[in-house]
Design a protein around this motif. Structure first.
Motif, PDB file in Angstrom:
ATOM      1  N   GLU A  82       0.822  -1.199   0.000  1.00 47.15           N
ATOM      2  CA  GLU A  82       0.000   0.000   0.000  1.00 47.15           C
ATOM      3  C   GLU A  82       0.859   1.253   0.000  1.00 47.15           C
ATOM      4  OE1 GLU A  82      -2.920   0.015   3.069  1.00 47.15           O
ATOM      5  OE2 GLU A  82      -3.436  -2.076   2.767  1.00 47.15           O
ATOM      6  N   ILE A  83       0.240   2.340  -0.411  1.00 51.32           N
ATOM      7  CA  ILE A  83       0.906   3.639  -0.356  1.00 51.32           C
ATOM      8  C   ILE A  83       0.859   4.130   1.081  1.00 51.32           C
ATOM      9  CG2 ILE A  83       0.732   6.039  -1.090  1.00 51.32           C
ATOM     10  CD1 ILE A  83      -0.414   5.024  -3.731  1.00 51.32           C
ATOM     11  N   GLU A  84       1.968   4.629   1.561  1.00 49.37           N
ATOM     12  CA  GLU A  84       2.018   5.187   2.914  1.00 49.37           C
ATOM     13  C   GLU A  84       2.014   6.711   2.824  1.00 49.37           C
ATOM     14  OE1 GLU A  84       4.968   5.419   6.805  1.00 49.37           O
ATOM     15  OE2 GLU A  84       5.439   4.018   5.193  1.00 49.37           O
ATOM     16  N   TYR A  85       0.934   7.331   3.304  1.00 51.17           N
ATOM     17  CA  TYR A  85       0.829   8.786   3.283  1.00 51.17           C
ATOM     18  C   TYR A  85       1.584   9.366   4.467  1.00 51.17           C
ATOM     19  CZ  TYR A  85      -2.539   8.223  -0.412  1.00 51.17           C
ATOM     20  OH  TYR A  85      -3.121   7.902  -1.603  1.00 51.17           O
ATOM     21  N   LEU A  86       2.330  10.438   4.211  1.00 51.67           N
ATOM     22  CA  LEU A  86       3.182  11.015   5.233  1.00 51.67           C
ATOM     23  C   LEU A  86       2.640  12.339   5.760  1.00 51.67           C
ATOM     24  CD1 LEU A  86       6.565  10.209   3.487  1.00 51.67           C
ATOM     25  CD2 LEU A  86       5.488   8.950   5.361  1.00 51.67           C
ATOM     26  N   ASP A  87       2.803  13.398   5.012  1.00 52.81           N
ATOM     27  CA  ASP A  87       2.512  14.733   5.513  1.00 52.81           C
ATOM     28  C   ASP A  87       1.711  15.521   4.478  1.00 52.81           C
ATOM     29  OD1 ASP A  87       2.620  16.855   7.303  1.00 52.81           O
ATOM     30  OD2 ASP A  87       4.525  17.599   6.540  1.00 52.81           O
ATOM     31  N   VAL A  88       0.865  16.416   4.960  1.00 51.74           N
ATOM     32  CA  VAL A  88       0.126  17.340   4.099  1.00 51.74           C
ATOM     33  C   VAL A  88       0.439  18.752   4.566  1.00 51.74           C
ATOM     34  CG1 VAL A  88      -2.139  18.154   3.354  1.00 51.74           C
ATOM     35  CG2 VAL A  88      -1.764  15.718   3.720  1.00 51.74           C
ATOM     36  N   THR A  89       0.830  19.601   3.616  1.00 48.16           N
ATOM     37  CA  THR A  89       1.057  21.011   3.941  1.00 48.16           C
ATOM     38  C   THR A  89       0.268  21.866   2.960  1.00 48.16           C
ATOM     39  OG1 THR A  89       3.017  21.140   2.532  1.00 48.16           O
ATOM     40  CG2 THR A  89       3.377  20.613   4.850  1.00 48.16           C
TER      41      THR A  89
ATOM     42  N   TYR B 269       4.013  11.136   0.073  1.00 47.54           N
ATOM     43  CA  TYR B 269       3.721   9.730   0.313  1.00 47.54           C
ATOM     44  C   TYR B 269       4.880   8.868  -0.178  1.00 47.54           C
ATOM     45  CZ  TYR B 269       2.355   9.681  -4.644  1.00 47.54           C
ATOM     46  OH  TYR B 269       2.348   9.795  -6.008  1.00 47.54           O
ATOM     47  N   ILE B 270       4.891   7.629   0.275  1.00 44.84           N
ATOM     48  CA  ILE B 270       5.864   6.651  -0.209  1.00 44.84           C
ATOM     49  C   ILE B 270       5.107   5.714  -1.147  1.00 44.84           C
ATOM     50  CG2 ILE B 270       7.424   4.774   0.410  1.00 44.84           C
ATOM     51  CD1 ILE B 270       7.929   6.218   3.051  1.00 44.84           C
ATOM     52  N   SER B 271       5.591   5.625  -2.378  1.00 42.77           N
ATOM     53  CA  SER B 271       4.924   4.823  -3.396  1.00 42.77           C
ATOM     54  C   SER B 271       5.135   3.331  -3.151  1.00 42.77           C
ATOM     55  CB  SER B 271       5.458   5.191  -4.779  1.00 42.77           C
ATOM     56  OG  SER B 271       6.806   4.764  -4.907  1.00 42.77           O
ATOM     57  N   LYS B 272       4.457   2.509  -3.944  1.00 39.20           N
ATOM     58  CA  LYS B 272       4.598   1.054  -3.843  1.00 39.20           C
ATOM     59  C   LYS B 272       6.037   0.626  -4.076  1.00 39.20           C
ATOM     60  CE  LYS B 272      -0.124   0.126  -5.213  1.00 39.20           C
ATOM     61  NZ  LYS B 272      -1.017  -0.442  -6.212  1.00 39.20           N
ATOM     62  N   GLU B 273       6.766   1.414  -4.876  1.00 39.41           N
ATOM     63  CA  GLU B 273       8.177   1.114  -5.152  1.00 39.41           C
ATOM     64  C   GLU B 273       9.090   1.655  -4.049  1.00 39.41           C
ATOM     65  OE1 GLU B 273       6.306   3.034  -7.453  1.00 39.41           O
ATOM     66  OE2 GLU B 273       5.570   1.241  -8.449  1.00 39.41           O
TER      67      GLU B 273
ATOM     68  N   LYS C 173       2.260  14.879  -4.257  1.00 38.13           N
ATOM     69  CA  LYS C 173       1.115  15.216  -5.096  1.00 38.13           C
ATOM     70  C   LYS C 173       0.727  16.643  -4.772  1.00 38.13           C
ATOM     71  CE  LYS C 173      -3.582  14.126  -6.275  1.00 38.13           C
ATOM     72  NZ  LYS C 173      -4.862  14.107  -5.678  1.00 38.13           N
ATOM     73  N   TYR C 174       0.560  17.472  -5.818  1.00 39.03           N
ATOM     74  CA  TYR C 174       0.253  18.889  -5.639  1.00 39.03           C
ATOM     75  C   TYR C 174      -1.182  19.165  -6.071  1.00 39.03           C
ATOM     76  CZ  TYR C 174       5.316  19.217  -5.389  1.00 39.03           C
ATOM     77  OH  TYR C 174       6.627  19.042  -5.042  1.00 39.03           O
ATOM     78  N   THR C 175      -1.865  19.996  -5.275  1.00 40.92           N
ATOM     79  CA  THR C 175      -3.234  20.396  -5.595  1.00 40.92           C
ATOM     80  C   THR C 175      -3.398  21.884  -5.301  1.00 40.92           C
ATOM     81  OG1 THR C 175      -4.022  18.204  -4.926  1.00 40.92           O
ATOM     82  CG2 THR C 175      -5.677  19.952  -5.157  1.00 40.92           C
ATOM     83  N   VAL C 176      -3.857  22.629  -6.313  1.00 38.73           N
ATOM     84  CA  VAL C 176      -4.204  24.035  -6.106  1.00 38.73           C
ATOM     85  C   VAL C 176      -5.600  24.045  -5.506  1.00 38.73           C
ATOM     86  CG1 VAL C 176      -4.690  26.245  -7.221  1.00 38.73           C
ATOM     87  CG2 VAL C 176      -2.726  24.868  -7.971  1.00 38.73           C
ATOM     88  N   LYS C 177      -5.683  24.427  -4.238  1.00 41.03           N
ATOM     89  CA  LYS C 177      -6.971  24.434  -3.544  1.00 41.03           C
ATOM     90  C   LYS C 177      -7.778  25.682  -3.888  1.00 41.03           C
ATOM     91  CE  LYS C 177      -7.783  21.410  -1.130  1.00 41.03           C
ATOM     92  NZ  LYS C 177      -8.386  20.135  -1.567  1.00 41.03           N
TER      93      LYS C 177
END
Length: 108
Positions: free
Chosen positions: A3-10, A72-76, A82-86
């Motif tokens: 699984e993908i491991e999500y780390l931090d959101v800023t 996040y840490i990918s499967k590899e 990942k970037y998102t303009v809110k």
């Protein structure tokens, strides 16, 4: 690691420059002056104004945005972001090209 491991959101307010845009997928390529990255646009009001041609862009235009970064840490097992303009807060037009008329003083 399955699984993908999500780390931090800023979320930070930052100026970014548009490199390219895909209105159908709402995924655009930006630069922050150091890094080039793809970002989703979650600001539906901004997207509607672009689709209706209320917003037009030049190659040196800047957007002031609320930019969310999800690490996040990918499967590899590679660190990714990942970037998102809110929200688009401001559209700052870049330098405009002007026509200059040159004259030869000897001809006057």
């Amino acid at each position: 690691m399955d699984e993908i491991e999500y780390l931090d959101v800023t979320i930070k307010i930052i100026f970014i420059q548009i490199i390219s845009m895909d209105l159908k997928r709402e995924k655009w390529k930006f630069s922050d002056g150091i890094t080039k990255f793809f970002a989703d646009i979650d600001d539906s009001e901004f997207i509607k104004s672009v689709q209706k041609n209320f917003q037009q862009f030049g190659s040196t235009d800047l957007l002031k945005v609320e930019l969310q970064t999800q690490q996040y840490i990918s499967k590899e097992e590679n660190l990714k972001s990942k970037y998102t303009v809110k929200k688009v807060l401001e559209h700052k037009k870049g330098a405009q090209q002007i026509n200059l008329k040159f004259t030869d003083d000897e001809d006057e």
